[in-house]
Design a protein around this motif. Structure first.
Motif, PDB file in Angstrom:
ATOM      1  N   ARG A   1      -3.727   8.623  -4.633  1.00 22.96           N
ATOM      2  CA  ARG A   1      -3.370   9.440  -5.797  1.00 22.96           C
ATOM      3  C   ARG A   1      -1.931   9.940  -5.677  1.00 22.96           C
ATOM      4  NH1 ARG A   1      -7.515  14.058  -7.069  1.00 22.96           N
ATOM      5  NH2 ARG A   1      -6.172  15.415  -5.859  1.00 22.96           N
ATOM      6  N   THR A   2      -1.125   9.665  -6.691  1.00 22.86           N
ATOM      7  CA  THR A   2       0.256  10.153  -6.720  1.00 22.86           C
ATOM      8  C   THR A   2       0.557  10.616  -8.137  1.00 22.86           C
ATOM      9  OG1 THR A   2       1.338   8.139  -7.461  1.00 22.86           O
ATOM     10  CG2 THR A   2       0.964   8.329  -5.098  1.00 22.86           C
TER      11      THR A   2
ATOM     12  N   THR B   1       0.868  -1.188   0.000  1.00 24.15           N
ATOM     13  CA  THR B   1       0.000   0.000   0.000  1.00 24.15           C
ATOM     14  C   THR B   1       0.895   1.225   0.000  1.00 24.15           C
ATOM     15  OG1 THR B   1      -0.201   0.249   2.420  1.00 24.15           O
ATOM     16  CG2 THR B   1      -1.782  -1.227   1.338  1.00 24.15           C
TER      17      THR B   1
ATOM     18  N   TYR C   1       6.286   3.096  -3.716  1.00 23.88           N
ATOM     19  CA  TYR C   1       6.538   2.760  -5.120  1.00 23.88           C
ATOM     20  C   TYR C   1       7.922   2.149  -5.281  1.00 23.88           C
ATOM     21  CZ  TYR C   1       2.295   4.811  -7.129  1.00 23.88           C
ATOM     22  OH  TYR C   1       0.990   5.069  -7.476  1.00 23.88           O
TER      23      TYR C   1
ATOM     24  N   ASP D   1      -5.771   1.651  -8.147  1.00 22.90           N
ATOM     25  CA  ASP D   1      -5.916   3.038  -7.682  1.00 22.90           C
ATOM     26  C   ASP D   1      -7.136   3.194  -6.781  1.00 22.90           C
ATOM     27  OD1 ASP D   1      -4.415   3.475 -10.513  1.00 22.90           O
ATOM     28  OD2 ASP D   1      -3.968   5.094  -9.102  1.00 22.90           O
TER      29      ASP D   1
ATOM     30  N   THR E   1      -4.267   8.821   1.356  1.00 25.28           N
ATOM     31  CA  THR E   1      -5.688   8.743   1.004  1.00 25.28           C
ATOM     32  C   THR E   1      -6.282  10.148   0.998  1.00 25.28           C
ATOM     33  OG1 THR E   1      -6.379   8.414   3.291  1.00 25.28           O
ATOM     34  CG2 THR E   1      -5.896   6.435   1.997  1.00 25.28           C
TER      35      THR E   1
ATOM     36  N   THR F   1       3.879   3.949 -12.674  1.00 23.21           N
ATOM     37  CA  THR F   1       3.761   2.596 -12.130  1.00 23.21           C
ATOM     38  C   THR F   1       5.070   1.857 -12.345  1.00 23.21           C
ATOM     39  OG1 THR F   1       1.455   2.644 -12.822  1.00 23.21           O
ATOM     40  CG2 THR F   1       2.352   0.505 -12.196  1.00 23.21           C
TER      41      THR F   1
ATOM     42  N   ARG G   1      -1.258  -2.358 -10.577  1.00 18.15           N
ATOM     43  CA  ARG G   1      -1.611  -1.187  -9.779  1.00 18.15           C
ATOM     44  C   ARG G   1      -3.123  -1.067  -9.605  1.00 18.15           C
ATOM     45  NH1 ARG G   1       0.565   4.875 -11.037  1.00 18.15           N
ATOM     46  NH2 ARG G   1      -1.187   6.020 -10.145  1.00 18.15           N
TER      47      ARG G   1
ATOM     48  N   THR H   1      -2.770   1.933  -4.302  1.00 20.25           N
ATOM     49  CA  THR H   1      -2.198   3.270  -4.167  1.00 20.25           C
ATOM     50  C   THR H   1      -3.228   4.388  -4.125  1.00 20.25           C
ATOM     51  OG1 THR H   1      -0.709   4.871  -5.241  1.00 20.25           O
ATOM     52  CG2 THR H   1      -1.838   3.325  -6.681  1.00 20.25           C
TER      53      THR H   1
END
Ligand code: C5P
Length: 218
Positions: A57-58, A14, A38, A70, A18, A62, A68, A55
């Motif tokens: 939001r970044t 993870t 990551y 989201d 968030t 990937t 991945r 994940t």
């Protein structure tokens, strides 16, 4: 080319922050960039693991070979992580999950008035503790970001969430923490602690991956 010591292992990572909506335009979040998670996901994949990256939001690409998923909110991350944990060999809990979320999301933009306003926040569920309670001998690695009494807080989390080891970073250390490309961490498990020097996040990820390989070798 790395030795594929984690071939055949299914691992969850993870990562990131968030986002808890207040209304259609506003939210509550935190400073996590997702970089550490990551880097771990990429490192585990390079060693042959089948990695699912859950994940927030970044802006990060990937990592190669990583699946991945989201999500936005803590509740969404909970569902995705619990689902992915089934049939996996373990998880690395790197995400900065909101501890509180607005008790209701307004459908329309909240209009300001002259006075103050109050938002009631309710506790979110602890994803790591949930996975820890259903661990069944699988790997579970946690993170702790502390500003004071670091060691004691990290040890308490190790037990409460049933981690195999915990990666402690202190906001007091120069070069550690949010957004940067370096980190200074201490590994803590039930046998003791290992303090690492300032390293790149990828190097920290390598050291974490080595510990994970040892876990599966035992
Ligand atoms: O209790 P605290 O949030 O400091 O614990 C941090 C660890 O627990 C991290 O590994 C983080 O990813 C995980 N965590 C989680 N779900 C939450 C809160 C924290 O998985 N709701």
């Amino acid at each position: 080319e790395k030795k594929k010591n984690l071939q055949g292992k299914r691992l969850i990572v993870t990562a990131g922050a968030t986002i808890e909506a207040i209304d259609p335009v506003r939210f509550i979040s935190n400073h996590s960039s997702g970089k550490m998670g990551y880097a771990i996901a990429g490192e585990l994949a390079d060693r042959g693991a089948c990695v699912t990256l859950v994940t927030g939001r970044t802006e990060l690409p990937t990592p190669a070979g990583v699946e991945r998923v989201d999500v936005l909110s803590a509740a969404e991350m909970y569902d995705a992580a619990v689902r992915a944990f089934e049939g996996s060999d373990g998880a690395v809990m790197c995400a900065a999950v909101a501890d509180y979320t607005p008790d209701r999301v307004s459908d329309t933009k909240i209009k300001k008035c002259d006075g103050d306003m109050c938002i009631t926040l309710r506790r979110t569920r602890d994803i790591a503790a949930e996975l820890g309670a259903h661990k069944d001998g699988r790997l579970l690695v946690g993170f702790a970001l502390e500003t004071h009494d670091e060691q004691a807080h990290a040890e308490a989390k190790l037990e409460k969430k049933n981690f195999d080891f915990i990666v402690l970073n202190s906001l007091r250390d120069a070069g550690a923490g949010f957004r940067g490309d370096t980190n200074k961490v201490t590994f803590i498990d039930r046998t003791g602690r290992e303090e690492l020097p300032l390293l790149s996040k990828r190097e920290v990820a390598e050291r974490i991956a080595e510990r994970i390989e040892e876990f599966f070798a035992e």
